[in-house]
Design a protein around this motif. Structure first.
Motif, PDB file in Angstrom:
ATOM      1  N   ALA A  93       0.927  -1.003  -0.131  1.00 27.56           N
ATOM      2  CA  ALA A  93       0.034  -0.178  -0.187  1.00 27.56           C
ATOM      3  C   ALA A  93       0.748   1.280   0.079  1.00 27.56           C
ATOM      4  N   ARG A  94       2.174   1.286   0.157  1.00 28.85           N
ATOM      5  CA  ARG A  94       3.239   2.215   0.022  1.00 28.85           C
ATOM      6  C   ARG A  94       3.016   3.082   1.333  1.00 28.85           C
ATOM      7  N   ALA A  95       2.771   2.478   2.390  1.00 27.48           N
ATOM      8  CA  ALA A  95       2.468   3.360   3.512  1.00 27.48           C
ATOM      9  C   ALA A  95       3.976   3.284   4.323  1.00 27.48           C
ATOM     10  N   SER A 297      -7.121  11.442  -0.015  1.00 29.35           N
ATOM     11  CA  SER A 297      -6.691  12.133   1.203  1.00 29.35           C
ATOM     12  C   SER A 297      -6.971  11.025   2.262  1.00 29.35           C
ATOM     13  N   LEU A 298      -7.638  10.083   2.083  1.00 24.79           N
ATOM     14  CA  LEU A 298      -7.995   8.979   3.239  1.00 24.79           C
ATOM     15  C   LEU A 298      -6.702   8.290   3.475  1.00 24.79           C
ATOM     16  N   ARG A 299      -6.089   8.104   2.423  1.00 25.07           N
ATOM     17  CA  ARG A 299      -4.640   7.281   2.389  1.00 25.07           C
ATOM     18  C   ARG A 299      -3.698   7.833   3.506  1.00 25.07           C
ATOM     19  N   VAL A 300      -3.621   9.180   3.702  1.00 24.30           N
ATOM     20  CA  VAL A 300      -2.726   9.835   4.576  1.00 24.30           C
ATOM     21  C   VAL A 300      -3.140   9.459   5.945  1.00 24.30           C
ATOM     22  N   LEU A 301      -4.480   9.566   6.292  1.00 18.06           N
ATOM     23  CA  LEU A 301      -5.096   9.227   7.725  1.00 18.06           C
ATOM     24  C   LEU A 301      -4.795   7.922   8.017  1.00 18.06           C
ATOM     25  N   PHE A 302      -4.555   6.991   7.122  1.00 17.67           N
ATOM     26  CA  PHE A 302      -4.587   5.457   7.359  1.00 17.67           C
ATOM     27  C   PHE A 302      -3.107   5.299   7.407  1.00 17.67           C
ATOM     28  N   GLN A 303      -2.204   6.045   7.156  1.00 15.95           N
ATOM     29  CA  GLN A 303      -0.831   5.543   6.965  1.00 15.95           C
ATOM     30  C   GLN A 303      -0.179   5.123   8.501  1.00 15.95           C
ATOM     31  N   LEU A 304      -0.419   6.061   9.435  1.00 15.48           N
ATOM     32  CA  LEU A 304       0.084   5.755  10.673  1.00 15.48           C
ATOM     33  C   LEU A 304      -0.667   4.467  11.471  1.00 15.48           C
ATOM     34  N   PRO A 305      -2.137   4.402  11.379  1.00 15.67           N
ATOM     35  CA  PRO A 305      -2.638   3.112  11.853  1.00 15.67           C
ATOM     36  C   PRO A 305      -2.219   2.000  11.074  1.00 15.67           C
ATOM     37  N   LEU A 306      -1.865   1.986   9.743  1.00 16.86           N
ATOM     38  CA  LEU A 306      -1.267   0.841   9.182  1.00 16.86           C
ATOM     39  C   LEU A 306      -0.006   0.509   9.688  1.00 16.86           C
ATOM     40  N   ILE A 307       0.991   1.452   9.713  1.00 14.16           N
ATOM     41  CA  ILE A 307       2.277   1.152  10.411  1.00 14.16           C
ATOM     42  C   ILE A 307       2.136   0.350  11.953  1.00 14.16           C
ATOM     43  N   GLY A 308       1.262   1.109  12.676  1.00 10.34           N
ATOM     44  CA  GLY A 308       0.996   0.384  14.025  1.00 10.34           C
ATOM     45  C   GLY A 308       0.529  -0.961  13.818  1.00 10.34           C
ATOM     46  N   SER A 309      -0.572  -1.426  12.989  1.00  8.10           N
ATOM     47  CA  SER A 309      -0.819  -2.637  12.949  1.00  8.10           C
ATOM     48  C   SER A 309       0.222  -3.596  12.320  1.00  8.10           C
ATOM     49  N   GLY A 375       1.893  -8.609  -1.027  1.00 11.35           N
ATOM     50  CA  GLY A 375       1.613  -7.089  -1.030  1.00 11.35           C
ATOM     51  C   GLY A 375       0.949  -6.521  -2.038  1.00 11.35           C
ATOM     52  N   GLU A 376       1.391  -7.215  -3.493  1.00  9.60           N
ATOM     53  CA  GLU A 376       1.027  -6.336  -4.557  1.00  9.60           C
ATOM     54  C   GLU A 376       0.368  -7.279  -5.595  1.00  9.60           C
ATOM     55  N   GLN A 377       0.497  -8.709  -5.704  1.00  7.90           N
ATOM     56  CA  GLN A 377       0.201  -9.368  -6.778  1.00  7.90           C
ATOM     57  C   GLN A 377      -1.132 -10.130  -6.480  1.00  7.90           C
ATOM     58  N   ILE A 378      -1.625 -10.351  -5.547  1.00  9.77           N
ATOM     59  CA  ILE A 378      -2.840 -11.133  -5.355  1.00  9.77           C
ATOM     60  C   ILE A 378      -3.908 -10.130  -5.352  1.00  9.77           C
ATOM     61  N   THR A 379      -4.116  -9.051  -4.664  1.00  7.55           N
ATOM     62  CA  THR A 379      -5.197  -8.061  -5.133  1.00  7.55           C
ATOM     63  C   THR A 379      -4.538  -6.744  -4.945  1.00  7.55           C
ATOM     64  N   LYS A 380      -5.119  -5.560  -5.130  1.00  8.46           N
ATOM     65  CA  LYS A 380      -4.568  -4.270  -5.205  1.00  8.46           C
ATOM     66  C   LYS A 380      -4.980  -3.735  -3.936  1.00  8.46           C
ATOM     67  N   LEU A 381      -3.883  -3.329  -3.136  1.00 14.17           N
ATOM     68  CA  LEU A 381      -3.994  -2.776  -1.772  1.00 14.17           C
ATOM     69  C   LEU A 381      -3.863  -1.344  -1.788  1.00 14.17           C
ATOM     70  N   ASN A 382      -4.579  -0.515  -1.081  1.00 10.22           N
ATOM     71  CA  ASN A 382      -4.514   0.823  -0.381  1.00 10.22           C
ATOM     72  C   ASN A 382      -4.343   0.599   0.812  1.00 10.22           C
ATOM     73  N   PRO A 383      -3.979   1.838   1.583  1.00 13.07           N
ATOM     74  CA  PRO A 383      -3.960   1.787   2.953  1.00 13.07           C
ATOM     75  C   PRO A 383      -5.030   1.392   3.813  1.00 13.07           C
ATOM     76  N   MET A 384      -6.189   1.622   3.345  1.00 17.32           N
ATOM     77  CA  MET A 384      -7.333   1.328   3.831  1.00 17.32           C
ATOM     78  C   MET A 384      -7.586  -0.311   4.013  1.00 17.32           C
ATOM     79  N   ARG A 385      -7.493  -0.870   2.808  1.00 19.73           N
ATOM     80  CA  ARG A 385      -7.497  -2.147   2.860  1.00 19.73           C
ATOM     81  C   ARG A 385      -6.493  -2.912   3.430  1.00 19.73           C
ATOM     82  N   ALA A 386      -5.152  -2.426   3.248  1.00 20.44           N
ATOM     83  CA  ALA A 386      -3.882  -2.906   3.970  1.00 20.44           C
ATOM     84  C   ALA A 386      -4.184  -3.065   5.485  1.00 20.44           C
TER      85      ALA A 386
END
Length: 499
Positions: A93-95, A297-309, A375-386
Motif C-alpha cells: 500500500a506504499r505506507a 486524502s484518506l490514505r494519509v489518515l490511514f498511514q500511521l494506523p497501518l504502520i501500527g498494525s 502485498g501487490e500481486q494477489i489483489t490491489k491494496l491501498n492503506p485502508m484495505r491493507a
C-alpha cells in the motif's frame, strides 16, 4: 612537413587494465551476493557459542549446540519466508518503505518472541509427541531431524518464491520424524486434530474479520458525502480497537500466571482503547486539516494506523512462529538437563533469544523476496484495505497464541488478503450505497453512468488473481507430506551415522 608527436599511450597496457577493471567489477558483483549468506553463517556460529555457554558442562552439550545451530538456521528461514505476512500489506500500500518495514518487523519480532512466545513453544516441544512413550535420546534425534527437514524445505520454498507455512513444515516434520523413529503410537492425534482444525478455521476467520473491517470502512468513511469528517470520527475508533486488542493480549500473558481474571483483562483492554481514542482524535484532526474530500486524502489518515498494525502483527508473529524454530530445541534442552517435558515451566530465555534474533536476521537478510507477492500481486491494496488485512491477521494470531495453537500466520495473512479481495468483488456488484454514491458522483462530474451497475463489464472484472489461489493452496497442501517424508529420511540417516 612537421613530424607527428609520439604516442605516449600503450594500447596493450590499456586493454589489460580494462580487463582487470571488468574482472574487479564482476568480483564485486558476485561478492555482494555472498554477503547475506556470510552474515547468516556468522550468526549460526554465534548461536552455537551462545548455547555452549549454558550447556558446556552438561552430558549432551554437543547435541544441544548442534541443535542450537539448526534452530538458528530454521529461525532465519522463518524470517525470510514469513516476513511478508507482517509488512507485505503495508509495503504494497506504499505506507512505508522496504527498509522501514524490515526494521520495524525485526524489532517487534524480537519483542513478541521473548515476551509472549512461551505458550506455543510448549505445544511444539511436548504436545505433538507424547514424550513419556519415547526414550529421551530418541526424542532428541527426532527433534534434530525435524528441525533440519523443516528448515531445508522452507529454504527451498523461499528460493522458489513460494510463501509456504513454516508452522505446517515443523509440525509435519515432527510427525514424520516421530513416525520414522517409533511409529504412530506416541503421536497425540487429538492434538493434531486440534491443530488441523485451527489451520483450516484461522485463514477463514482472518478473511471474515478483514472483510468485516473493510465493510465498516467503506460504509462509515469511504462512501460518505463528507469523507474527511467521517474519517475524523471513525479512524480514532479503529486505532482504539487496535490498541485495546493489543493491551488485552499483553494482560493475557500475565494472566497465564494466574495474576488477573478475565473481567479485569477486558476492563483493562477497554480502558486502554478509550485512552488510545482520546490520543488519536486530536492527532487525526490535525492530520486532516486542508485535505481534499477525496479517497486519496484518506490514505494519509490511514498511514500511521497501518504502520501500527504492521508492528502489532510482527509482535504477534514473533509470539506464535518462534515456536517453529525453538520448540524442538526446547525439547532437546530439557532432555539434556533432565527436566520433564510436560512441566509448567517455560523454555529457557537463551533458547527464546536464539529464535527471536534468528527470525530478525533472516527477514533483514532475505525477507524482501516474497513481500511483493502478498502485498501487490494477489489483489490491489491501498492503506485502508491493507489496514484491514494487517489488523485482522494480528488479532487472529494473537488469539491463537493465547490459546497455545501453532496456527500459520501465512495462512491467516493470505486468507485476509483474499477476504478483502473477494469482498471488494461482491461489494462492487451488490452495494446499494456504492451504486448511489457513484450515481451522485456521475451527476456532479457530468459522467455518463451505465444503465445497470451489474453489467457484463463489471462482472468480468475480477479483483483477485485466481491463479495465485491455486498456486498458494498447492504449496500449502504439499508442505506437510514433504516435510514429514524428509524428516523421516533424515532421522534414519542420523540414526545410522550417530546412534
Amino acid at each position: 612537413m612537421p613530424e607527428r608527436p609520439p604516442v605516449l599511450t600503450k594500447r596493450t597496457l590499456d586493454k589489460d587494465l580494462d580487463k582487470l577493471m571488468h574482472v574487479e567489477d564482476a568480483a564485486k558483483y558476485v561478492s555482494r551476493k555472498l554477503v547475506a549468506p556470510g552474515i547468516g553463517l556468522v550468526f549460526l556460529g554465534l548461536a552455537m557459542l551462545f548455547s555452549g555457554v549454558y550447556v558446556f558442562d552438561r552430558p549432551g552439550a554437543g547435541l544441544v549446540i548442534a541443535a542450537a545451530a539448526l534452530a538458528a538456521y530454521m529461525a532465519m528461514n522463518i524470517g525470510a519466508n514469513d516476513v511478508t505476512n507482517n509488512v507485505g500489506a503495508a509495503v504494497g500500500a506504499r505506507a512505508m518503505t522496504m527498509a522501514q518495514a524490515l526494521v520495524i518487523a525485526a524489532i517487534f519480532e524480537i519483542l513478541g518472541a521473548t515476551i509472549s512466545g512461551g505458550e506455543v513453544v510448549r505445544t511444539i516441544s511436548s504436545s505433538i509427541i507424547d514424550a513419556s512413550q519415547v526414550p529421551a535420546g530418541t526424542l532428541s534425534w527426532i527433534m534434530m531431524a525435524a528441525l533440519m527437514a523443516a528448515a531445508l524445505w522452507i529454504n527451498l520454498a523461499t528460493w522458489m518464491n513460494a510463501p509456504v507455512s513454516t508452522t505446517h513444515a515443523i509440525v509435519g516434520a515432527v510427525i514424520g520424524a516421530g513416525f520414522g523413529a517409533v511409529g504412530s503410537g506416541p503421536i497425540n492425534w487429538h492434538v493434531m486434530l486440534e491443530i488441523t482444525i485451527a489451520w483450516i478455521t484461522s485463514p477463514l476467520l482472518g478473511g471474515v474479520i478483514a472483510a468485516g473491517l473493510l465493510y465498516l470502512v467503506k460504509t462509515l468513511i469511504i462512501y460518505r458525502q463528507d469523507k474527511i469528517a467521517a474519517a475524523r470520527r471513525w479512524v480514532p475508533v479503529l486505532i482504539a480497537l487496535m490498541i485495546g486488542g493489543f493491551a488485552s493480549y499483553m494482560m493475557l500473558q500475565l494472566a497465564s500466571a494466574g495474576r488477573f481474571s478475565s473481567p479485569v483483562i477486558l476492563l483493562f483492554g477497554l480502558m486502554m482503547g478509550v485512552l488510545g481514542w482520546f490520543i488519536a482524535k486530536p492527532f487525526v484532526r490535525r492530520q486532516s486539516r486542508d485535505l481534499e474530500n477525496r479517497n486519496s486524502s484518506l490514505r494519509v489518515l490511514f498511514q500511521l494506523p497501518l504502520i501500527g498494525s504492521a508492528a502489532l502483527l510482527s509482535f504477534a508473529h514473533g509470539a506464535n512462529d518462534v515456536s517453529n524454530a525453538v520448540g524442538p530445541l526446547s525439547a532437546i534442552v530439557r532432555v539434556a538437563i533432565g527436566h520433564p517435558l510436560g512441566d509448567a515451566g517455560g523454555p529457557p530465555l537463551w533458547v527464546m533469544l536464539i529464535g527471536a534474533f534468528g527470525i530478525s536476521v533472516g527477514l533483514l537478510l532475505f525477507g524482501p523476496r516474497l513481500i511483493r507477492l502478498v502485498g501487490e500481486q494477489i489483489t490491489k491494496l491501498n492503506p485502508m484495505r491493507a489496514y484491514c488485512v494487517a489488523l485482522s491477521t494480528a488479532l487472529t494470531v494473537i488469539v491463537a497464541s493465547w490459546l497455545g495453537m501453532p496456527v500459520s500466520t501465512t495462512h491467516i495473512a493470505v486468507g485476509s488478503v483474499f477476504g478483502v479481495g473477494f469482498f471488494r468483488e461482491w461489494y462492487t456488484r451488490n452495494s446499494k450505497r456504492r451504486i448511489e454514491y457513484m450515481r451522485r458522483k456521475a451527476e456532479v462530474w457530468m459522467i455518463e453512468e451505465p444503465d445497470d451497475p451489474n453489467t457484463y463489464e463489471v462482472r468480468r472484472r475480477y479483483l483477485v488473481r485466481r491463479s495465485h489461489v491455486m498456486s498458494i493452496l498447492a504449496a500449502w497442501v504439499v508442505t506437510v507430506p514433504i516435510s514429514a517424508t524428509l524428516a523421516a529420511v533424515i532421522y534414519w540417516i542420523m540414526f545410522a551415522l550417530f546412534v
